[in-house]
Design a protein around this motif. Structure first.
Motif, PDB file in Angstrom:
ATOM      1  N   PHE A   1       0.852  -1.180   0.000  1.00 49.43           N
ATOM      2  CA  PHE A   1       0.000   0.000   0.000  1.00 49.43           C
ATOM      3  C   PHE A   1       0.891   1.235   0.000  1.00 49.43           C
ATOM      4  CE2 PHE A   1      -2.816  -3.237   1.655  1.00 49.43           C
ATOM      5  CZ  PHE A   1      -4.043  -2.914   1.087  1.00 49.43           C
ATOM      6  N   PHE A   2       0.565   2.206  -0.864  1.00 53.19           N
ATOM      7  CA  PHE A   2       1.360   3.418  -1.003  1.00 53.19           C
ATOM      8  C   PHE A   2       0.477   4.653  -0.897  1.00 53.19           C
ATOM      9  CE2 PHE A   2       3.605   0.153  -3.362  1.00 53.19           C
ATOM     10  CZ  PHE A   2       4.915   0.331  -2.960  1.00 53.19           C
ATOM     11  N   PRO A   3       0.979   5.729  -0.262  1.00 50.38           N
ATOM     12  CA  PRO A   3       0.254   7.006  -0.332  1.00 50.38           C
ATOM     13  C   PRO A   3       0.305   7.508  -1.773  1.00 50.38           C
ATOM     14  CG  PRO A   3       2.313   7.235   0.925  1.00 50.38           C
ATOM     15  CD  PRO A   3       2.201   5.804   0.523  1.00 50.38           C
ATOM     16  N   ARG A   4      -0.725   8.223  -2.174  1.00 47.63           N
ATOM     17  CA  ARG A   4      -0.826   8.651  -3.576  1.00 47.63           C
ATOM     18  C   ARG A   4       0.291   9.599  -3.995  1.00 47.63           C
ATOM     19  NH1 ARG A   4      -7.135   9.228  -5.197  1.00 47.63           N
ATOM     20  NH2 ARG A   4      -6.182  10.143  -7.051  1.00 47.63           N
ATOM     21  N   ASP A   5       0.954  10.242  -3.059  1.00 51.34           N
ATOM     22  CA  ASP A   5       2.042  11.154  -3.424  1.00 51.34           C
ATOM     23  C   ASP A   5       3.414  10.474  -3.357  1.00 51.34           C
ATOM     24  OD1 ASP A   5       2.275  10.908  -0.690  1.00 51.34           O
ATOM     25  OD2 ASP A   5       2.318  13.055  -0.289  1.00 51.34           O
ATOM     26  N   ALA A   6       3.434   9.152  -3.203  1.00 53.36           N
ATOM     27  CA  ALA A   6       4.717   8.454  -3.081  1.00 53.36           C
ATOM     28  C   ALA A   6       4.680   7.094  -3.778  1.00 53.36           C
ATOM     29  CB  ALA A   6       5.078   8.286  -1.612  1.00 53.36           C
ATOM     30  N   PHE A   7       4.132   7.060  -5.004  1.00 54.52           N
ATOM     31  CA  PHE A   7       4.082   5.810  -5.745  1.00 54.52           C
ATOM     32  C   PHE A   7       5.471   5.420  -6.248  1.00 54.52           C
ATOM     33  CE2 PHE A   7      -0.608   6.456  -7.106  1.00 54.52           C
ATOM     34  CZ  PHE A   7      -1.047   5.805  -5.966  1.00 54.52           C
ATOM     35  N   PRO A   8       5.749   4.119  -6.316  1.00 51.23           N
ATOM     36  CA  PRO A   8       7.029   3.651  -6.859  1.00 51.23           C
ATOM     37  C   PRO A   8       7.035   3.758  -8.381  1.00 51.23           C
ATOM     38  CG  PRO A   8       5.629   1.784  -6.334  1.00 51.23           C
ATOM     39  CD  PRO A   8       4.886   3.017  -5.878  1.00 51.23           C
ATOM     40  N   SER A   9       8.214   3.575  -8.960  1.00 50.22           N
ATOM     41  CA  SER A   9       8.304   3.571 -10.413  1.00 50.22           C
ATOM     42  C   SER A   9       9.092   2.338 -10.847  1.00 50.22           C
ATOM     43  CB  SER A   9       8.952   4.858 -10.914  1.00 50.22           C
ATOM     44  OG  SER A   9      10.272   4.958 -10.462  1.00 50.22           O
ATOM     45  N   PRO A  10       8.921   1.905 -12.088  1.00 47.72           N
ATOM     46  CA  PRO A  10       8.054   2.508 -13.093  1.00 47.72           C
ATOM     47  C   PRO A  10       6.584   2.228 -12.778  1.00 47.72           C
ATOM     48  CG  PRO A  10       9.035   0.497 -13.966  1.00 47.72           C
ATOM     49  CD  PRO A  10       9.641   0.719 -12.615  1.00 47.72           C
ATOM     50  N   LEU A  11       5.758   3.238 -13.014  1.00 48.22           N
ATOM     51  CA  LEU A  11       4.329   3.172 -12.712  1.00 48.22           C
ATOM     52  C   LEU A  11       3.541   3.016 -14.007  1.00 48.22           C
ATOM     53  CD1 LEU A  11       2.270   3.486 -10.318  1.00 48.22           C
ATOM     54  CD2 LEU A  11       2.149   5.905 -10.958  1.00 48.22           C
ATOM     55  N   SER A  12       2.630   2.070 -14.032  1.00 46.56           N
ATOM     56  CA  SER A  12       1.753   1.888 -15.184  1.00 46.56           C
ATOM     57  C   SER A  12       0.941   3.161 -15.414  1.00 46.56           C
ATOM     58  CB  SER A  12       0.808   0.713 -14.934  1.00 46.56           C
ATOM     59  OG  SER A  12      -0.193   0.660 -15.931  1.00 46.56           O
ATOM     60  N   ALA A  13       0.802   3.557 -16.688  1.00 50.70           N
ATOM     61  CA  ALA A  13       0.045   4.765 -17.035  1.00 50.70           C
ATOM     62  C   ALA A  13      -1.418   4.667 -16.617  1.00 50.70           C
ATOM     63  CB  ALA A  13       0.148   5.034 -18.534  1.00 50.70           C
ATOM     64  N   SER A  14      -1.921   3.455 -16.450  1.00 52.23           N
ATOM     65  CA  SER A  14      -3.327   3.300 -16.077  1.00 52.23           C
ATOM     66  C   SER A  14      -3.593   3.721 -14.630  1.00 52.23           C
ATOM     67  CB  SER A  14      -3.783   1.854 -16.279  1.00 52.23           C
ATOM     68  OG  SER A  14      -3.070   0.981 -15.422  1.00 52.23           O
ATOM     69  N   VAL A  15      -2.572   3.746 -13.779  1.00 51.54           N
ATOM     70  CA  VAL A  15      -2.782   4.049 -12.355  1.00 51.54           C
ATOM     71  C   VAL A  15      -3.250   5.487 -12.142  1.00 51.54           C
ATOM     72  CG1 VAL A  15      -1.704   4.186 -10.071  1.00 51.54           C
ATOM     73  CG2 VAL A  15      -1.227   2.230 -11.555  1.00 51.54           C
ATOM     74  N   PRO A  16      -2.515   6.515 -12.610  1.00 54.22           N
ATOM     75  CA  PRO A  16      -2.989   7.882 -12.365  1.00 54.22           C
ATOM     76  C   PRO A  16      -4.334   8.169 -13.040  1.00 54.22           C
ATOM     77  CG  PRO A  16      -0.901   7.909 -13.591  1.00 54.22           C
ATOM     78  CD  PRO A  16      -1.190   6.492 -13.225  1.00 54.22           C
ATOM     79  N   GLU A  17      -4.547   7.635 -14.245  1.00 59.43           N
ATOM     80  CA  GLU A  17      -5.826   7.851 -14.927  1.00 59.43           C
ATOM     81  C   GLU A  17      -6.973   7.238 -14.128  1.00 59.43           C
ATOM     82  OE1 GLU A  17      -8.009   7.201 -19.236  1.00 59.43           O
ATOM     83  OE2 GLU A  17      -6.444   5.782 -18.655  1.00 59.43           O
ATOM     84  N   THR A  18      -6.798   6.009 -13.684  1.00 55.87           N
ATOM     85  CA  THR A  18      -7.850   5.314 -12.938  1.00 55.87           C
ATOM     86  C   THR A  18      -8.156   6.027 -11.627  1.00 55.87           C
ATOM     87  OG1 THR A  18      -7.176   3.204 -13.916  1.00 55.87           O
ATOM     88  CG2 THR A  18      -8.509   3.098 -11.914  1.00 55.87           C
ATOM     89  N   LEU A  19      -7.131   6.463 -10.912  1.00 54.88           N
ATOM     90  CA  LEU A  19      -7.362   7.143  -9.632  1.00 54.88           C
ATOM     91  C   LEU A  19      -8.006   8.512  -9.830  1.00 54.88           C
ATOM     92  CD1 LEU A  19      -4.143   6.100  -7.706  1.00 54.88           C
ATOM     93  CD2 LEU A  19      -6.457   5.153  -7.492  1.00 54.88           C
ATOM     94  N   ALA A  20      -7.643   9.227 -10.897  1.00 51.41           N
ATOM     95  CA  ALA A  20      -8.300  10.507 -11.195  1.00 51.41           C
ATOM     96  C   ALA A  20      -9.774  10.272 -11.518  1.00 51.41           C
ATOM     97  CB  ALA A  20      -7.599  11.208 -12.358  1.00 51.41           C
ATOM     98  N   ASP A  21     -10.059   9.207 -12.249  1.00 42.65           N
ATOM     99  CA  ASP A  21     -11.455   8.883 -12.568  1.00 42.65           C
ATOM    100  C   ASP A  21     -12.222   8.457 -11.323  1.00 42.65           C
ATOM    101  OD1 ASP A  21     -11.013   9.530 -15.215  1.00 42.65           O
ATOM    102  OD2 ASP A  21     -10.644   7.461 -15.828  1.00 42.65           O
ATOM    103  N   LEU A  22     -11.572   7.752 -10.418  1.00 46.35           N
ATOM    104  CA  LEU A  22     -12.230   7.389  -9.153  1.00 46.35           C
ATOM    105  C   LEU A  22     -12.558   8.643  -8.351  1.00 46.35           C
ATOM    106  CD1 LEU A  22     -13.290   5.366  -7.104  1.00 46.35           C
ATOM    107  CD2 LEU A  22     -10.933   5.077  -6.281  1.00 46.35           C
ATOM    108  N   ASP A  23     -11.658   9.613  -8.350  1.00 42.65           N
ATOM    109  CA  ASP A  23     -11.931  10.883  -7.656  1.00 42.65           C
ATOM    110  C   ASP A  23     -13.183  11.546  -8.220  1.00 42.65           C
ATOM    111  OD1 ASP A  23      -9.674  10.556  -6.061  1.00 42.65           O
ATOM    112  OD2 ASP A  23      -8.433  11.914  -7.275  1.00 42.65           O
TER     113      ASP A  23
END
Length: 163
Positions: free
Chosen positions: A130-152
């Protein structure tokens, strides 16, 4: 218990279809802990950090697919899930690292209740946490930020996101 890619519906279809572009129906799941941190898995095939996700098998619903993928990739049991976004269309066509091209239709789910102990390594993952949204590891899949923005957006409007 996961089945091999070759035995999966998509694997069997790929064997029959050869190099043709295939439709790929799948699910992606957002699992959060009590602190609001997001569960990410490190994929064993490409090393990217991503949300638990995968292809739907014959005989299951897309919601059952999300539950199964969370279990296979994290060891956690998703007890209640709710869809919040659909990702479809020709702009979702992707060629993977094996040279297989798919037009992907993905339903994103919010895991509203879960239990169990996190398995950091599985047949499909090399790590998970589990990671805080401001401290994601890399490389990060492009689907992660898009999906979380859509969830917001979904959580603010309660309207299904269609892309």
């Amino acid at each position: 218990m996961s089945i091999s890619w070759a035995d999966s519906y998509v694997g069997q279809l790929r064997a029959l279809a050869g190099d043709r572009t295939l439709m790929f129906v799948g699910a992606r799941a957002v699992v959060r802990d009590n602190a609001g941190r997001v569960l990410l898995i490190q994929r064993s095939d490409n090393g990217h950090w991503a949300l638990p996700a995968g292809a739907m098998e014959l005989g299951e619903s897309v919601a059952d697919c999300a539950v199964r993928e969370v279990r296979e990739e994290t060891g956690l049991r998703a007890l209640r899930v709710g869809a919040f976004a659909l990702y479809t269309g020709p702009d979702r066509t992707h060629t993977n690292m094996y040279g297989h091209t798919y037009q992907i239709f993905t339903t994103a789910f919010r895991v509203e209740d879960w239990d169990g102990d996190l398995a950091r390594v599985t047949d499909e993952t090399t790590d998970a946490d589990f990671f805080p949204r401001d401290a994601f590891p890399s490389p990060l899949s492009a689907s992660v930020p898009e999906t979380l923005a859509d969830l917001d957006v979904f959580e603010q409007t309660n309207r299904l996101i269609l892309k």
